[in-house]
Structure formats: structure tokens, C-alpha cells
Design an enzyme around this catalytic site. Sequence first.
Site, mmCIF file in Angstrom:
data_model
loop_
_atom_site.group_PDB
_atom_site.id
_atom_site.type_symbol
_atom_site.label_atom_id
_atom_site.label_comp_id
_atom_site.label_asym_id
_atom_site.label_seq_id
_atom_site.Cartn_x
_atom_site.Cartn_y
_atom_site.Cartn_z
ATOM 1 N N HIS A 1 48.051 40.945 31.670
ATOM 2 C CA HIS A 1 47.423 39.656 31.921
ATOM 3 C C HIS A 1 46.195 39.782 32.832
ATOM 4 C CE1 HIS A 1 47.679 35.275 33.362
ATOM 5 N NE2 HIS A 1 47.561 35.193 32.069
ATOM 6 N N LYS B 1 42.377 40.510 34.250
ATOM 7 C CA LYS B 1 40.986 40.316 33.839
ATOM 8 C C LYS B 1 40.117 41.113 34.798
ATOM 9 C CE LYS B 1 43.217 36.354 32.588
ATOM 10 N NZ LYS B 1 44.558 35.986 33.057
ATOM 11 N N ASP C 1 29.362 50.168 36.984
ATOM 12 C CA ASP C 1 28.784 51.284 37.749
ATOM 13 C C ASP C 1 29.605 51.631 38.990
ATOM 14 O OD1 ASP C 1 26.736 51.374 35.898
ATOM 15 O OD2 ASP C 1 25.357 50.172 37.115
ATOM 16 N N HIS D 1 43.149 25.858 35.545
ATOM 17 C CA HIS D 1 43.730 27.153 35.190
ATOM 18 C C HIS D 1 43.626 28.157 36.337
ATOM 19 C CE1 HIS D 1 43.787 31.043 32.770
ATOM 20 N NE2 HIS D 1 44.817 30.413 32.267
ATOM 21 N N LYS E 1 44.272 30.243 39.780
ATOM 22 C CA LYS E 1 45.482 30.758 40.427
ATOM 23 C C LYS E 1 45.119 31.046 41.884
ATOM 24 C CE LYS E 1 45.450 32.521 35.952
ATOM 25 N NZ LYS E 1 46.089 31.466 35.236
ATOM 26 N N ASP F 1 47.274 28.511 55.683
ATOM 27 C CA ASP F 1 46.547 28.060 56.860
ATOM 28 C C ASP F 1 45.039 28.193 56.577
ATOM 29 O OD1 ASP F 1 49.047 27.659 58.005
ATOM 30 O OD2 ASP F 1 49.097 29.655 58.902
#
Length: 474
Positions: free
Chosen positions: A216, A218, A223, A392, A394, A399
Site C-alpha cells: 500500500h 506510495k 536521484d 483520504h 492519513k 499535541d
Amino acid sequence: MIWFIGATYLYILQIGLVLFLGFRNPTKTMAWLTITYLFPLVGFLLYFIMAKDYRMSPPLSRRYAKTPILSSQLTEHIQVSRWNHFQGRHSTRQNRLLGYMQSIPEAPLTECNEILVYNNGEETFEAIIHALDQAEHHIHMEYFIIRNDQIGRQIQQVLMKKAKQGIEVRLMVDGLGSHELKFGYLDELKQAGVHVQIFSPLRKSLLRKQVNYRNHRKIIVIDGLTGFLGGINIGDEYLGRSSKFGFWRDTHMRIRGDAVFFLQHTFLNDWQSVNGDQIATRQLYPPHGCVGQAKIQLIASGPDTDSDAIHEFYFSAFNASHHSISIISPYFIPDRSLLIALKTAALSGVEVKIIIPEIEDHLLVKWAAYSYMEELMLAGVRFFTYLKGFIHAKIVIIDRTLASVGTANMDMRSLFDNFELNAAIFDEKTINRLIRDFQEDLTNSKEIRMAEFCNRPLLQKGKEIIARMVSSLL
């Protein structure tokens, strides 16, 4: 009578095997027992195909030793934060969290980084395409979903152009997440010189009984100096072009600095796990100057390790909170330990706010999320549903001292089954930016009121009970 006795013995055998093989995860075992009870033969067949414990066999990611962590010649270019000095500035509870984070293997806290946060698809893809165009040595990309649509073809053309220029381009996609991606798309990339790998192809994962374990992550590394990670896959819906979802609210990050080396390390491990090709060289970890002061620790987790690092990080972070916990997750299906951690935080006076989508992506997942709300709301946790489009992102903010951005949802699939990657951020500027985004998201959300929620129809409550029973599998 004989057939009845035989069927009974077969059923008992099924139950016994589920209990024996699933002892590591009681929550998931109860979900499979429910399915097996309701659908005896079909349920057990699904269990046999999907529920094999990744850690109990030598699957694809364990066929090869992992890429060695950076050698001393490379680590001399990295400024690793000294935890003992860093810990002294925080409370006892927070120091325990930092002590746990110090124990995470192959993921030191680096302190020479620059972070840019993007909160929508347009900004993210504009930055990604610009960075890809600037590549001079290599491009490494790893995605759960790539679609053959407008933005997908635009990314494809950039990769093909760079490969033809002599840039080393490697692309890996997940076999299930990108199962709709036609071979023609990948063949065009290969013909242009792009190295393409499919992580756990669907047919092979079915034969290996590993279809449930997906990559899952990404990741983009350019470089060895610039990296991207976050929640945005490659597809037009992430640009708000979906008629169902409309505006797509997400969070992605560009990183420059020491943490990119560990983003690179994660990609190389995943690449090697697919085909055994160990390509770690010094050219992939080039010397670089100190581009910023942001402290970042990358936390990778997946079923190929002996611990659930992101789950343990979330649990430790919730317990370390003093004032506030802010969470955004499109899928909210916590296990019992995270549920208790959030409850006890709220009961002890910590302000806990959670934003989830109003528009359902998967209806059963939404019902499952609702099944956890009443218990948490009674403890003082506040829930909000996002109205502007589909959210979408996450994000976890503790704090004003710690934030997490990455690929892991607040659900049991992300925490125990998927290969995920989060960035734990100790940087005031970035955390303040994420807090501002969270406050803006609240203005585009409505709060779920306790009185109204408790009066929802009995049929809805029944749906939530069923979804809760199988929620560990969603």
C-alpha cells in the site's frame, strides 16, 4: 445419519484449523470463525485462500535477505539525532514514546531535512511531475494504484521520456491495487527502457494464498535526493475528477535531506523482494548538504517483519498525549488496543477529534467504523464527517509536538496486513501546517452528535454489528 456425522466432523475440523492457525490474532480469528459459521464450506475455502499468516511461511518478501542498511561510508553523510538529548526536553510519557521509536530497526531519527506538505492532488502532481522532469540519475517509484487515465498517462509519458534520456527508471505497482492497469500501459514503459515490477501479482498471490497482503506504499525517490510519500495514488479521482467523490482531500509530502536515504532503502528492499535484484550502490545514496532542520523518522511496517511498527507507534503516541489527539483517516477500524488507548486518553482529559469521510468508499467499512463510535463518544471522543468531498488523508497529530503522515489508515488491514510507510515528524513548522489543514477540514465537516447517533434505526445498528464482526478483514 452417516453423512450428518461426517459433515459435523468436517465442520469441527474447519473450526479447529482456524483456531490453530489464527492464534496470533484473536480478533481476526473471530472474524473468520463468524464467516465459517455462517458459510461453512465457502467460508473455509476463503480462509484457505486469503488468511495464510505471512509470518508462518517463506513468502516472496522473505525469499531474499534485505538490502543491507547504509554502510558507514554512507551514514557519515547523515546527521542522526541523539535521542538522549532529544528525550530530555519532553515529559516522562513522551520520553517513553521516544524510547520506543529509538528501538525501531533501520529507521533512525534524522534531523537534516526539508518538508513541503501538499493537501490536494493538483499541488501534489504538479510537484511530482516537476521533480521527475529534473531527474539526472535515477527515478524510483512504488505505488499501490496507477490508473491508465489522464494523469496516469501523463506520468507514463514523463517516465518514458526520462528513460529514453538514459535515466535509470524503476517502477513497481501492486498486483491487486493496479489490477485494472492493462498490460499495454506497462509494455509501453518497458519498451521505452523503464524497469517494471509487479508486487505480488494477483494470480501468483492466489496460488500462494497471500492475496490479502498488499503493498500500500506510495514512494518516489529521485536521484537519491528528493522523495515523495503520502496518501495520493496516481489516478484522476485524486485530482477531483470523480463524479461520485468530487473534491479529493489528501495529504502528500516532499522530503529533501537525510530521510530520503531511508525512503530509498525501503524502495530497494521492496524491489529486491520481488525479483531478488540487489541494486544498492553508493550512487543511489549521494552526498548532500543539510537542506533544513526538520526531524523525521520513517516507519515502515508489513507482514514481512516480526513487529507491527506503525500500530505500536500509534499506540505509544496516543498514550503519550497530554492535550490533544487529532486524527484523519478514510477508514477507521481500530483494534482493541487502539480503541482503549483513545478511550483512556479522552477520559483523562485529552481532546480527541477524528475526521472520517461522509461519502462512503466501501459501505461495509463505513458501517464497521460506525460500530466503534458510540463506545468512544461516551468516553468523550468527538467524530466529524467531511462534507466537501472525499477525505483520504492519513494524519495523526499529538499535541503540538509530533505528527504522522503516510500511507497507513487507522484500520486493521493497514496495521497488520499491508506494507505501509509513515513519516513521524518532529518539526514545528510542518506540524503547525498540518494543524491549520486539520482546522480547515473541521470547518468543512459536521460533528456527529451523540443523541442523534444513538437514535439511528435498529436495522442500521444490525448492519454495524455484522460489519464489526468481520471488521478485522476489511
